[in-house]
Structures are given as structure tokens and as C-alpha cells.
Motif scaffolding. Structure first.
Motif, mmCIF file in Angstrom:
data_model
loop_
_atom_site.group_PDB
_atom_site.id
_atom_site.type_symbol
_atom_site.label_atom_id
_atom_site.label_comp_id
_atom_site.label_asym_id
_atom_site.label_seq_id
_atom_site.Cartn_x
_atom_site.Cartn_y
_atom_site.Cartn_z
ATOM 1 N N GLU A 22 37.172 -22.718 -58.767
ATOM 2 C CA GLU A 22 38.484 -22.463 -59.344
ATOM 3 C C GLU A 22 38.414 -22.385 -60.869
ATOM 4 O OE1 GLU A 22 41.168 -21.842 -57.634
ATOM 5 O OE2 GLU A 22 40.364 -22.332 -55.663
ATOM 6 N N TRP A 23 37.657 -23.304 -61.473
ATOM 7 C CA TRP A 23 37.617 -23.388 -62.931
ATOM 8 C C TRP A 23 36.576 -22.479 -63.567
ATOM 9 C CZ3 TRP A 23 41.111 -25.477 -66.007
ATOM 10 C CH2 TRP A 23 42.054 -26.331 -65.435
ATOM 11 N N ARG A 64 51.207 -22.121 -64.206
ATOM 12 C CA ARG A 64 50.644 -23.331 -63.618
ATOM 13 C C ARG A 64 51.712 -24.295 -63.110
ATOM 14 N NH1 ARG A 64 45.181 -25.496 -66.305
ATOM 15 N NH2 ARG A 64 45.745 -27.138 -64.846
ATOM 16 N N MET A 91 42.606 -17.458 -55.894
ATOM 17 C CA MET A 91 41.731 -17.353 -57.055
ATOM 18 C C MET A 91 40.705 -16.237 -56.882
ATOM 19 S SD MET A 91 41.049 -18.395 -60.090
ATOM 20 C CE MET A 91 41.832 -19.980 -60.355
ATOM 21 N N THR A 126 45.436 -22.232 -59.794
ATOM 22 C CA THR A 126 44.834 -23.414 -60.411
ATOM 23 C C THR A 126 45.866 -24.514 -60.607
ATOM 24 O OG1 THR A 126 43.262 -21.969 -61.532
ATOM 25 C CG2 THR A 126 43.428 -24.206 -62.345
ATOM 26 N N GLU A 129 45.556 -26.627 -57.663
ATOM 27 C CA GLU A 129 44.228 -27.136 -57.335
ATOM 28 C C GLU A 129 44.034 -28.595 -57.732
ATOM 29 O OE1 GLU A 129 40.285 -27.693 -56.300
ATOM 30 O OE2 GLU A 129 41.723 -26.174 -55.653
#
Length: 431
Positions: A22-23, A64, A91, A126, A129
Motif C-alpha cells: 500500500e505504501w 484519506r 490500490m 490508504t 489501510e
């Protein structure tokens, strides 16, 4: 290894690998911001283009809180596993959009619009997440090791930074500047896209945490709405926002923005800067679980307070020291010290945030507080750091922004709930 330990190890692996993916894309975008600026955001000069690219980096953070709230509610209602599978699928779609987006020269204004939409989708995914994975890890942990288990959430982020820096450094070294700017910048994104199906497969075989299932079975009446959560959990949300401020600002100023800052502002070679970053992040990844385990013995507040104070007293002197005589050696020392302190903050943080809320609304509560902080303090941190440096005409300007976040976090640490009572018997540090 017992069946129980095997199951818990599988749970941790599913959360960490998925979180790292994800990051990864967020990190790669930050590292390649100057190249993306030239490809998709042509402006009057390089500085204007870079600001537009960094602003687009921040645009994702407006989504977000939206994604955090909707996916947090989904995780609290439908389960952690269902939410985490949906997040990684979203994602993957966003990574594909960036990987294959035509440049501005090919389709004009449609090119930056594609990047903006992809960044918004990334932000949405995200946003859910962190809360979902944190709740999943803490609820899967033995009672005496919740700090350690929760810390693996941020180890996943370190893996993303490490992998992103390594991939960008590799393509920079192999392709050179011209090919990197023409097409090579897409390779790190394509690699992330290829990993997506692996993450989906791993998360398909996760087990729902027993603590969450038991909480759902105990719950009577309708599930709490968003407004009910916000009204009844105000203290937890505000504490979560304050605690997250220092971590998210440090993450984007010291980790994500540092390669571009050291290269553009200090004149250091990008490949060497990325190598420094990888080493510093590797050290931080080691400190995080140690600090999480330490919080299982001492409590969350003492560990958070000590490392936040340490970070706040180091950040400005180290920035000034490196700016006075820029060199890779000084940058390495600064990053090792700062990343060690950040690792100490990161270790207990996920579990601390989760412990501010009851299980039934944990994912929603953490999502609201965490993502509001990420939007307010972190999303535009690279943009603010670049702007402050130009306005104040000093390369140490980003340190001022970090110090402000440290002050807010210290106040929240003093006011937070610390329900954990350290056990007399030491818990093992192994998962």
C-alpha cells in the motif's frame, strides 16, 4: 512452533506485506516527484512544476479521511479481512493508472488529470489501510504482546520506504538520467503493480481475529453510525490526531522528502542520498519492534514520551549541522539518529491508537483521527518543507515544521489513556 503461533505469524505476515505494498507506491511517487513534475505538470520553471507535483501528492490526502471513514465503517461492520482485501485491490488499480498514464506532451491536460484521479484513489484506499491493519494486528495479538504485534504495522511502512528507495536507486543507476526521465521512472510503479496479486492472495487466507468476532457476537442492537462514533469517542479521536501528528510529519519530512531535499537543496548526489536513506530506514525497521516490545513492559506513555522528547531535541541541531557543511557522511549520521528516534515513536504508536477505542468501533475511530492528522500535517509536508525553505531562505526550515508537530504530540501523550498495565513476568519478544 505451535498451531496458534503459526496462525499468528501468518496473520502478521498478511498485514505487513499488504501494508508495505500500500505504501510502496506513495513512497515512489515522493522520490520521483521532480521527474513526474516534468512529465505531467509543465510550468514556467522547475520550481513551479515541482510544487504542482508535490501538491498532487497532497491531493490524495484529502481523500484519506473519506476512505478512512468509509472503509473503517466497512471493517467494523463486515470484518477486517474483507476491508483489507478491498483496499489492496483499489490500490492496485491506482498504481496501474500511474504506471501507464500518457505524459502531458501526448494528451495535454488529460495527463495531469489522470495522475490526480489516481492519487485520489490511492488516498481513499490508504485511508482505510492503517486503521484496518492496526485493528487486525492488535486484535490478533496475545494480551502481553499487543505493543509488539501492533508495531509490525509500521515495519511494513519501513519495508515500503526501503523497497521504494532501493528500486529508484537501482533504475537511476542502471538507466542514467535521460532514460530515467523518458520512461524509466515507470519501472518502480510497474513493479508495485506486479506485486498486487500476491498481496490479494495472501490476504484471502487471513483469519478474522477472535477478539473482533467475540465483540460482534456480544453487540446488541444496530451498529454505531459515524456520527455516534465521533460524538462518543471525541477524546480518543483528538488523542489519535495529536499522537499521529509527529509520526506523519516525521515520515514525510525525514523519510519521503529527504532524498529530493538533500539532492535539490544541498546538492548531494541522488543515488548516494537514496543509499543513505535505505540504511537509515533499515535501522528504523529494527528499532520499531523493539520499542513496541518495550512498551509491553513499561507501558505506552513512558516509551512514547521518551522518544518524542529525544526526537524533538535532535531535529533542529542536526538539520543545521548538515546544512552548514553538506556531505553524505553528515547526512548519514543525521538520518541514523533521527530514524532511530522515529522508530522509537512508531513502535508503540499503532497499539496506543487502537487502545483509545473499544473493539466495536476501533477501526472507525482510528481511521478518523489518524487520517485527519495525515491530511492536516502529513500530506502537504513535502510541499510545506519546500515552500518554507524558499521563503525563509534557509535549508533548516523543515525542522521548524517538525518541531511544531512534536509539541502537539507531547501534549497528546500527556492526555492520552494508557490502559496497559505492564506485566511482572517478561513476555518473549518473538512473534
Amino acid at each position: 512452533m505451535t498451531t496458534s503461533n503459526t496462525s499468528r505469524l501468518r496473520q502478521v505476515t498478511a498485514a505487513v506485506i499488504g501494508n508495505a505494498l500500500e505504501w510502496y507506491d506513495f513512497i515512489v511517487y515522493g522520490f520521483l516527484a521532480s521527474i513526474i513534475a516534468a512529465q505531467f505538470f509543465p510550468g514556467a520553471d522547475d520550481y513551479s512544476s515541482l510544487l504542482m507535483a508535490l501538491a498532487t501528492f497532497g491531493v490524495g490526502f484529502f481523500m484519506r479521511p473519506v476512505g478512512g471513514v468509509l472503509l473503517g465503517l466497512y471493517a467494523d461492520h463486515k470484518g477486517r479481512k474483507a476491508a483489507m482485501q478491498l483496499i489492496i485491490a483499489l490500490m492496485s488499480v491506482a498504481i496501474a493508472m500511474i504506471s501507464f498514464a500518457p505524459p502531458y506532451a501526448a494528451i495535454g491536460v488529460g495527463a495531469p488529470l489522470l495522475i490526480v484521479v489516481a492519487r485520489m484513489l490511492q488516498g481513499f484506499a490508504t485511508g482505510g489501510e492503517y486503521a484496518s491493519a492496526t485493528a487486525f494486528l492488535v486484535e490478533s495479538a496475545p494480551a502481553e504482546q499487543k505493543g509488539l504485534y501492533g508495531s509490525w504495522q509500521l515495519v511494513g511502512q519501513c519495508l515500503a520506504v526501503f523497497a521504494g528507495a532501493g528500486m529508484v536507486a537501482l533504475v537511476t543507476y542502471l538507466l542514467g538520467s535521460d532514460r530515467l526521465q523518458a520512461w524509466g521512472w515507470r519501472i518502480p510503479f510497474v513493479v508495485g503493480l506486479l506485486i498486487g496479486p500476491v498481496g490479494l492472495w495472501i490476504r484471502r487466507y487471513m483469519d478474522e481475529p477472535e477478539a473482533f468476532v467475540e465483540a460482534l457476537n456480544r453487540q446488541a442492537g444496530p451498529k454505531p453510525s459515524l456520527w455516534q462514533v465521533v460524538r462518543e469517542q471525541r477524546r480518543g479521536i483528538l488523542t489519535c490526531l495529536g499522537l499521529t501528528s509527529v509520526g506523519t510529519v516525521a515520515f514525510y519530512v525525514v523519510l519521503v522528502n529527504m532524498p529530493q531535499f538533500a539532492h535539490k537543496q544541498l546538492g548531494l548526489p541522488l543515488d548516494a542520498v537514496l543509499s543513505v536513506q535505505m540504511l537509515a530506514v533499515a535501522v528504523m525497521a529494527l528499532v520499531i519492534p523493539l520499542a513496541g516490545a518495550l512498551s509491553d513492559h513499561l507501558g505506552r506513555r513512558p516509551v512514547l514520551l521518551g522518544f518524542t522528547l529525544l526526537f524533538s531535541v535532535m531535529v533542529y541541531p542536526l538539520f543545521a549541522w548538515v546544512a552548514a557543511a553538506p556531505s553524505i557522511e553528515r547526512l548519514l549520521i543525521m538520518q541514523l539518529l533521527l530514524c532511530s528516534a522515529i522508530g522509537g515513536i512508531f513502535g508503540p504508536s499503532p497499539t496506543t491508537l487502537a487502545e483509545q477505542f473499544p473493539i466495536e468501533v476501533r477501526s472507525t475511530g482510528v481511521a478518523v483521527g489518524y487520517n485527519m492528522a495525515a491530511m492536516l500535517f502529513g500530506g502537504f509536508a513535502p510541499l510545506i518543507a519546500t515552500w518554507l525553505t524558499k521563503v525563509l531562505q534557509t535549508p533548516v526550515a523543515p525542522a521548524f515544521y517538525v518541531l511544531g508537530a512534536c509539541a502537539l504530540a507531547l501534549l497528546s501523550i500527556l492526555c492520552m489513556r494508557d490502559p496497559y498495565v505492564p506485566k511482572k513476568a517478561a513476555a518473549p519478544l518473538m512473534v
